[in-house]
Design a protein around this motif. Structure first.
Motif, PDB file in Angstrom:
ATOM      1  N   ARG A 100       0.833  -1.210   0.000  1.00  0.00           N
ATOM      2  CA  ARG A 100       0.000   0.000   0.000  1.00  0.00           C
ATOM      3  C   ARG A 100       0.866   1.257   0.000  1.00  0.00           C
ATOM      4  N   ALA A 101       1.873   1.276   0.855  1.00  0.00           N
ATOM      5  CA  ALA A 101       2.727   2.463   0.951  1.00  0.00           C
ATOM      6  C   ALA A 101       3.516   2.679  -0.335  1.00  0.00           C
ATOM      7  N   MET A 102       4.130   1.612  -0.856  1.00  0.00           N
ATOM      8  CA  MET A 102       4.919   1.756  -2.084  1.00  0.00           C
ATOM      9  C   MET A 102       4.022   2.000  -3.291  1.00  0.00           C
ATOM     10  N   GLY A 103       2.805   1.430  -3.267  1.00  0.00           N
ATOM     11  CA  GLY A 103       1.869   1.675  -4.361  1.00  0.00           C
ATOM     12  C   GLY A 103       1.470   3.125  -4.458  1.00  0.00           C
ATOM     13  N   LYS A 104       1.238   3.741  -3.310  1.00  0.00           N
ATOM     14  CA  LYS A 104       0.867   5.157  -3.296  1.00  0.00           C
ATOM     15  C   LYS A 104       2.009   6.022  -3.832  1.00  0.00           C
ATOM     16  N   ARG A 105       3.248   5.701  -3.422  1.00  0.00           N
ATOM     17  CA  ARG A 105       4.392   6.471  -3.889  1.00  0.00           C
ATOM     18  C   ARG A 105       4.624   6.260  -5.390  1.00  0.00           C
ATOM     19  N   MET A 106       4.502   5.002  -5.855  1.00  0.00           N
ATOM     20  CA  MET A 106       4.705   4.731  -7.277  1.00  0.00           C
ATOM     21  C   MET A 106       3.635   5.423  -8.117  1.00  0.00           C
ATOM     22  N   ALA A 107       2.406   5.471  -7.618  1.00  0.00           N
ATOM     23  CA  ALA A 107       1.330   6.140  -8.356  1.00  0.00           C
ATOM     24  C   ALA A 107       1.605   7.629  -8.498  1.00  0.00           C
ATOM     25  N   LYS A 108       2.207   8.247  -7.472  1.00  0.00           N
ATOM     26  CA  LYS A 108       2.557   9.662  -7.557  1.00  0.00           C
ATOM     27  C   LYS A 108       3.630   9.887  -8.610  1.00  0.00           C
ATOM     28  N   VAL A 109       4.640   9.006  -8.614  1.00  0.00           N
ATOM     29  CA  VAL A 109       5.691   9.101  -9.628  1.00  0.00           C
ATOM     30  C   VAL A 109       5.098   8.911 -11.023  1.00  0.00           C
ATOM     31  N   ALA A 110       4.207   7.915 -11.147  1.00  0.00           N
ATOM     32  CA  ALA A 110       3.571   7.631 -12.439  1.00  0.00           C
ATOM     33  C   ALA A 110       2.823   8.848 -12.968  1.00  0.00           C
ATOM     34  N   GLU A 129      -7.811   9.291  -2.392  1.00  0.00           N
ATOM     35  CA  GLU A 129      -9.184   9.322  -1.877  1.00  0.00           C
ATOM     36  C   GLU A 129      -9.569   8.018  -1.179  1.00  0.00           C
ATOM     37  N   ARG A 130      -8.622   7.082  -1.086  1.00  0.00           N
ATOM     38  CA  ARG A 130      -8.796   5.790  -0.422  1.00  0.00           C
ATOM     39  C   ARG A 130      -9.864   4.917  -1.084  1.00  0.00           C
ATOM     40  N   ARG A 131      -9.996   5.066  -2.392  1.00  0.00           N
ATOM     41  CA  ARG A 131     -10.893   4.176  -3.146  1.00  0.00           C
ATOM     42  C   ARG A 131     -10.177   2.914  -3.586  1.00  0.00           C
ATOM     43  N   TYR A 132      -8.837   2.925  -3.583  1.00  0.00           N
ATOM     44  CA  TYR A 132      -8.025   1.766  -3.920  1.00  0.00           C
ATOM     45  C   TYR A 132      -7.089   1.455  -2.761  1.00  0.00           C
ATOM     46  N   MET A 133      -6.594   0.215  -2.735  1.00  0.00           N
ATOM     47  CA  MET A 133      -5.683  -0.212  -1.676  1.00  0.00           C
ATOM     48  C   MET A 133      -4.232   0.141  -2.009  1.00  0.00           C
ATOM     49  N   GLY A 134      -3.831  -0.053  -3.266  1.00  0.00           N
ATOM     50  CA  GLY A 134      -2.490   0.319  -3.706  1.00  0.00           C
ATOM     51  C   GLY A 134      -1.563  -0.845  -3.941  1.00  0.00           C
ATOM     52  N   ASN A 135      -0.877  -0.818  -5.073  1.00  0.00           N
ATOM     53  CA  ASN A 135       0.134  -1.808  -5.409  1.00  0.00           C
ATOM     54  C   ASN A 135       1.135  -1.153  -6.362  1.00  0.00           C
ATOM     55  N   PRO A 136       2.428  -1.207  -6.045  1.00  0.00           N
ATOM     56  CA  PRO A 136       3.406  -0.530  -6.910  1.00  0.00           C
ATOM     57  C   PRO A 136       3.492  -1.148  -8.295  1.00  0.00           C
ATOM     58  N   GLY A 137       3.256  -2.456  -8.403  1.00  0.00           N
ATOM     59  CA  GLY A 137       3.284  -3.100  -9.713  1.00  0.00           C
ATOM     60  C   GLY A 137       2.203  -2.577 -10.635  1.00  0.00           C
ATOM     61  N   ILE A 138       1.001  -2.393 -10.098  1.00  0.00           N
ATOM     62  CA  ILE A 138      -0.092  -1.849 -10.905  1.00  0.00           C
ATOM     63  C   ILE A 138       0.250  -0.445 -11.374  1.00  0.00           C
ATOM     64  N   ALA A 139       0.718   0.391 -10.448  1.00  0.00           N
ATOM     65  CA  ALA A 139       1.057   1.772 -10.806  1.00  0.00           C
ATOM     66  C   ALA A 139       2.141   1.812 -11.876  1.00  0.00           C
ATOM     67  N   ALA A 140       3.152   0.946 -11.743  1.00  0.00           N
ATOM     68  CA  ALA A 140       4.210   0.896 -12.751  1.00  0.00           C
ATOM     69  C   ALA A 140       3.673   0.409 -14.085  1.00  0.00           C
ATOM     70  N   GLY A 141       2.808  -0.599 -14.059  1.00  0.00           N
ATOM     71  CA  GLY A 141       2.234  -1.113 -15.298  1.00  0.00           C
ATOM     72  C   GLY A 141       1.433  -0.062 -16.043  1.00  0.00           C
ATOM     73  N   LEU A 142       0.677   0.742 -15.305  1.00  0.00           N
ATOM     74  CA  LEU A 142      -0.141   1.779 -15.935  1.00  0.00           C
ATOM     75  C   LEU A 142       0.728   2.819 -16.639  1.00  0.00           C
ATOM     76  N   VAL A 143       1.797   3.259 -15.981  1.00  0.00           N
ATOM     77  CA  VAL A 143       2.621   4.297 -16.591  1.00  0.00           C
ATOM     78  C   VAL A 143       3.452   3.729 -17.740  1.00  0.00           C
ATOM     79  N   LEU A 144       3.891   2.485 -17.625  1.00  0.00           N
ATOM     80  CA  LEU A 144       4.641   1.871 -18.720  1.00  0.00           C
ATOM     81  C   LEU A 144       3.745   1.644 -19.939  1.00  0.00           C
ATOM     82  N   ARG A 145       2.489   1.283 -19.702  1.00  0.00           N
ATOM     83  CA  ARG A 145       1.529   1.161 -20.813  1.00  0.00           C
ATOM     84  C   ARG A 145       1.329   2.506 -21.492  1.00  0.00           C
ATOM     85  N   ALA A 146       1.160   3.555 -20.678  1.00  0.00           N
ATOM     86  CA  ALA A 146       0.955   4.891 -21.236  1.00  0.00           C
ATOM     87  C   ALA A 146       2.159   5.357 -22.048  1.00  0.00           C
ATOM     88  N   ALA A 147       3.354   4.920 -21.651  1.00  0.00           N
ATOM     89  CA  ALA A 147       4.574   5.311 -22.354  1.00  0.00           C
ATOM     90  C   ALA A 147       4.833   4.470 -23.594  1.00  0.00           C
TER      91      ALA A 147
END
Length: 231
Positions: A100-110, A129-147
């Motif tokens: 959760r903690a790393m997911g939130k940080r990765m999402a900010k970077v993303a 907004e606490r609608r998601y729990m958070g996972n750094p892999g998901i956040a990384a996957g989203l930004v890598l897909r966008a790139a």
């Protein structure tokens, strides 16, 4: 051979996310390594290399697989479902908190990297907004897909980042010398393409497969008497 990203910017995004200085807080979490060190199971470069290979192989069912599944997401509904599934498959309470903690940080970077991508923006906003729990892999996957990064390159890059971060943690915890740490990372070069292929061959149904010994060490960590890491 792994295929390469389709643009120079995609290359830069990959290099950005594999930087050991990426501010996700990974330096605070050992994923159970500290337990194994204190138990005497990991004592030197050779035993750490064995541990690292097992850790990364499990990641092909977990954090690295979340990257690939994040690349495959096409809607907010799918994002919410994947986030919930990733959280529910984390057995150890400290590991859930770490993700959760790393997911939130990765999402900010993303979001800094790809601020205009709808899913990247949604995940960052949803975590705040606490609608998601958070996972750094998901956040990384989203930004890598966008790139525009392909699955195998994304998986290999993320696994490399995991190997580098955990080796830095091992240098402090065992401890190892810096040169020994660098030799371990170089030894992982031959493993990473195969691990990336394995990750990409998996589907959502494979998410959460665990290696019991590693998972038990992650659960036991919260009970060790002295600690250097949060998990």
């Amino acid at each position: 051979m792994l295929s390469t990203p389709t643009s120079a910017r995609a290359n830069l995004v990959v290099w950005h996310l594999t930087d050991s200085a990426l501010p996700t807080g990974a330096f605070s979490h050992s994923a159970g390594l500290e337990t194994s060190v204190q138990a005497g199971d990991v004592t030197d470069a050779g035993s750490f290399l064995t541990w690292l290979r097992g850790y990364l192989r499990q990641a092909t069912y977990g954090e690295a697989l979340a990257v690939v599944l994040g690349l495959r997401i096409g809607s907010v509904d799918k994002l919410a479902s994947l986030d919930e599934l990733c959280f529910s498959t984390q057995t150890a309470s400290e590991q859930r908190a770490a993700m959760r903690a790393m997911g939130k940080r990765m999402a900010k970077v993303a979001r800094i990297i790809e601020p205009d991508d709808p899913l990247v923006a949604e995940y960052d906003a949803g975590l705040r907004e606490r609608r998601y729990m958070g996972n750094p892999g998901i956040a990384a996957g989203l930004v890598l897909r966008a790139a525009g990064v392909d699955e195998r390159t994304a998986a290999a890059a993320y696994l490399m980042q995991m190997a580098s971060s955990m080796t830095q943690n091992a240098i402090r915890a065992i401890p190892l010398g810096q040169d020994a740490g660098q030799r371990i990372i170089v030894q992982m070069y031959s493993d990473l393409p195969q691990l990336a292929e394995l990750t990409c061959s998996r589907s959502e149904e494979d998410l959460g497969v665990s290696f019991p010994r590693l998972e038990i060490a992650q659960m036991e960590h919260e009970y060790i008497r002295s600690r250097m890491f949060m998990s």
